[in-house]
Design an enzyme around this catalytic site. Structure first.
Site, PDB file in Angstrom:
ATOM      1  N   CYS A  95       1.029  -1.167  -0.052  1.00 59.13           N
ATOM      2  CA  CYS A  95       0.010   0.230   0.040  1.00 59.13           C
ATOM      3  C   CYS A  95       0.875   1.426   0.016  1.00 59.13           C
ATOM      4  O   CYS A  95       1.815   1.301   0.842  1.00 59.13           O
ATOM      5  CB  CYS A  95      -0.924  -0.073   1.450  1.00 59.13           C
ATOM      6  SG  CYS A  95      -2.296   1.332   1.382  1.00 59.13           S
ATOM      7  N   CYS A 108      -0.021   4.893   6.836  1.00 60.46           N
ATOM      8  CA  CYS A 108      -0.630   4.931   7.991  1.00 60.46           C
ATOM      9  C   CYS A 108       0.073   4.203   9.025  1.00 60.46           C
ATOM     10  O   CYS A 108       0.517   3.245   8.984  1.00 60.46           O
ATOM     11  CB  CYS A 108      -2.333   4.289   7.901  1.00 60.46           C
ATOM     12  SG  CYS A 108      -3.391   4.816   6.766  1.00 60.46           S
ATOM     13  N   CYS A 118      -0.253   0.612  10.794  1.00 60.01           N
ATOM     14  CA  CYS A 118      -0.668  -0.421   9.810  1.00 60.01           C
ATOM     15  C   CYS A 118       0.706  -0.979   9.182  1.00 60.01           C
ATOM     16  O   CYS A 118       1.541  -0.419   8.873  1.00 60.01           O
ATOM     17  CB  CYS A 118      -1.536   0.245   8.694  1.00 60.01           C
ATOM     18  SG  CYS A 118      -1.683  -0.839   7.347  1.00 60.01           S
TER      19      CYS A 118
HETATM   20  S1  SF4 Z   1      -4.555   1.168   7.059  1.00 59.05           S
HETATM   21 FE1  SF4 Z   1      -2.624   0.297   5.798  1.00 59.05          FE
HETATM   22  S2  SF4 Z   1      -3.629  -0.718   4.098  1.00 59.05           S
HETATM   23 FE2  SF4 Z   1      -5.222   0.589   4.749  1.00 59.05          FE
HETATM   24  S3  SF4 Z   1      -4.580   2.670   3.544  1.00 59.05           S
HETATM   25 FE3  SF4 Z   1      -3.762   2.719   5.587  1.00 59.05          FE
HETATM   26  S4  SF4 Z   1      -1.582   2.109   4.995  1.00 59.05           S
HETATM   27 FE4  SF4 Z   1      -2.990   1.175   3.297  1.00 59.05          FE
END
Ligand code: SF4
Length: 361
Positions: free
Chosen positions: A116, A120, A123
């Site tokens: 991704c 975040c 995550c």
């Molecule tokens: S929570 Fe993780 S997978 Fe979802 S958008 Fe944020 S970085 Fe990407």
């Protein structure tokens, strides 16, 4: 399993596209529909099993196309029955899917990207960076593989199947693949999982929220908030620097106005111990939503700890206090129970982890 780039991945084609694919091979239109049913209704993943197709056609199909391009690298089984699949794409990238059995229905959590690009901070997937977006065929195939593994090839699931686009990746950065996959999965002569059975979660890609507001055949939407102020959200979810809360919530309000009967729209709020879970944060969040006239349900999700992330989940007492403050200010709030934590299958834990008890088939 065939994995050549230039081969057409048939699982990513709509019935109409498969009909014209068959016609280009000089076959009658019904062959295209037959292949569609074989892939999606019977959930066959090799041409050899499609014995209702003439042998010569199967040989031709084999040379120019692939019914399946994902392979299961590892399968992990949680104590609570959750299964996590670490799959590999034809170009050797990880794609993860989670199957969560529940009393009245099963839920399959699919990925929309390998890795991704959003960062975040709570995550694990973020640490992979973006490898690439998945194709419509790769999204659909995750569901086929999970259903076949749980129930046997082509067997009808005993309970209903719900899908959530909350695995690896930001679904709205793979928007076209996602919408096409939803159309394919909704086909009555295929998987027949209609958008009303699907929830897609976004970190806040504002233009796509606005676009979704204009689409009539669409999934339920969940928007991940993570913090009640721009200052904090900039840190926890850096996408906020591009689309700050005021812009995000204005788009959410417009989306809410577009809701039709039976459609669901929710917010998600990951609760990080001592970071965004104080009573003051709860009041700020409630005031923010009330200011935007959004009395939308908020799902509180205790963080799923995973090394090397520096966060811990909020205590039960903290979550309850946060919840009652939201409710006292007119915001409906629910606590979501984490599943599959022991196999790194829970929210925010998907990062192609290989170390937790593989349960190879
Ligand atoms: S929570 Fe993780 S997978 Fe979802 S958008 Fe944020 S970085 Fe990407």
């Amino acid at each position: 399993m065939v994995a050549a780039v230039e081969k057409t991945h048939l699982t990513g084609l709509t019935p109409a596209e498969l009909v014209s694919f068959a016609e280009q091979l000089g076959e009658p239109a019904y062959r295209g529909r037959q292949i569609f049913a074989a892939l999606h209704q019977r959930r066959l993943q090799s041409f050899a099993e499609m014995t209702d197709l003439p042998k010569e056609l199967r040989v031709t199909l084999e040379t120019i196309s692939a019914p399946s391009t994902l392979t299961i690298e590892s399968r992990y089984l949680s104590a609570d029955g959750t299964r996590r699949y670490l799959m590999k794409t034809y170009d050797n990238l990880p794609a993860e899917t989670v199957f969560i059995p529940e009393e009245r229905r099963d839920t399959i959590c699919f990925s929309s990207q390998s890795g991704c690009p959003l960062q975040c901070s709570f995550c694990l997937t973020a640490q992979l960076g973006l490898l690439r977006s998945l194709t419509a065929g790769e999204i659909v195939e995750q569901i086929i593989i999970a259903l076949n593994d749980a129930y046997g090839v082509g067997e009808t699931p005993p309970r209903g199947t719900n899908l959530v686009g909350m695995g690896a990746g930001e679904p709205f950065l793979a928007f076209e693949s996602l919408i096409k996959a939803l159309r394919i999965m909704a086909e009555p002569k295929g998987l027949h999982i209609v958008p009303n059975r699907v929830t897609v979660s976004t970190a806040g890609i504002v233009p796509r929220i606005r676009e979704l507001a204009t689409i009539s055949y669409r999934p339920h939407l969940a928007v991940s908030l993570g913090a009640p102020t721009d200052e904090q959200r900039d840190v926890l979810m850096p996408i906020n620097k591009k689309w700050p809360l005021a812009e995000l919530l204005a788009a959410c309000k417009d989306f809410e106005r577009s809701l039709k009967r039976g459609e669901r729209f929710t917010f998600e709020y990951v609760m990080l111990d001592g970071v965004n879970d104080s009573d003051e944060h709860a009041r700020q969040l409630a005031n923010l939503l009330n200011r935007h006239d959004l009395r939308v349900k908020v799902n509180l999700i205790p963080h799923n700890p995973a090394e090397p992330l520096p966060y811990q989940p909020s205590s039960r007492r903290r979550v309850e206090s946060f919840k009652s403050i939201l409710e006292s200010k007119g915001i409906p709030a629910f606590v979501r129970r984490p599943r599959g934590q022991d196999i790194f299958a829970a929210c925010g834990q998907l990062a192609a982890r290989r170390e937790a008890n593989p349960a190879h088939a």
